[in-house]
Design an enzyme around this catalytic site. Sequence first.
Site: not given
Ligand code: IPE
Ligand code: IPE
Ligand code: MG
Length: 233
Positions: A12, A29, A57, A61, A123, A187
């Site tokens: 994240d 990303h 996740s 979407w 792995l 989580l």
């Molecule tokens: C969790 O991060 C999903 C991924 C890292 C793929 P999110 O950014 O989607 O989670 P929330 O919205 O902060 O809970």
């Molecule tokens: C996690 O980074 C990657 C995905 C959820 C795909 P974020 O895109 O959620 O980054 P923040 O949380 O907005 O900084």
């Molecule tokens: Mg995030």
Amino acid sequence: MTVPQHVAIIMDGNGRWAKERGMARVQGHNAGMKALREIVKHSDVLGVKYLTVYAFSTENWKRPEDEVSGIFKLLVRYVKSEIRELDENNVRVRILGDWSVIPEDSRKAVQTALARTEDNTGLVFSIALNYGGRAEILRAARAAAEKVLSGEIGVGDIDESIFSEGLYTYGMPDPDVIIRTGGEYRLSNFLTWQSAYSELVVTPVYWPDFTPEEYDRALEEFSSRDRRFGGIK
Ligand code: IPE
Ligand code: IPE
Ligand code: MG
């Protein structure tokens, strides 16, 4: 240091990393994919047996269409550029989640990666893609119900072991540690069933800045934890 057998990571902070630099989220990303490359390699060096990363996740979407399509484009690029090296390093790729509904070119890239590495014995690198812990539990519940309906088992036979057969992680040990970058203490629907006794390590570092050194630090923290699993010492 005790090296965990199974490390799971919530990658994240890509968006915030980009924002701090005045860049578009998708550039975050992109930087995240580069970080992932190094973390996979380092996992192998450390002797981790299972690495599971949360890439997309069931809730992601909800994001703007261009961000979603950008993430999947990057995924295709990642898989295409890494697959040869992964295969040479005996890495077996797995996908957790319902990837039947992801964009077609991503689906093809995934299919190729799975087929090419399925016999590898090193792995186990699992990518959680369109993954949700609750959706996974429902899927396992349906699978168990089907077994009962077909007469294969009785309702009373459904135990943790039979139930686990319907999970995407079938055959894998539960994660010893779940590392979350980006500083959030939750989580977010990741490994809901499997995380029952996982150690949680949260670092404020954004995912693109998560270096092998940061990874070592997180595993040192894991190593210092006293895991009791409900028992006493
Ligand atoms: C969790 O991060 C999903 C991924 C890292 C793929 P999110 O950014 O989607 O989670 P929330 O919205 O902060 O809970
Ligand atoms: C996690 O980074 C990657 C995905 C959820 C795909 P974020 O895109 O959620 O980054 P923040 O949380 O907005 O900084
Ligand atoms: Mg995030």
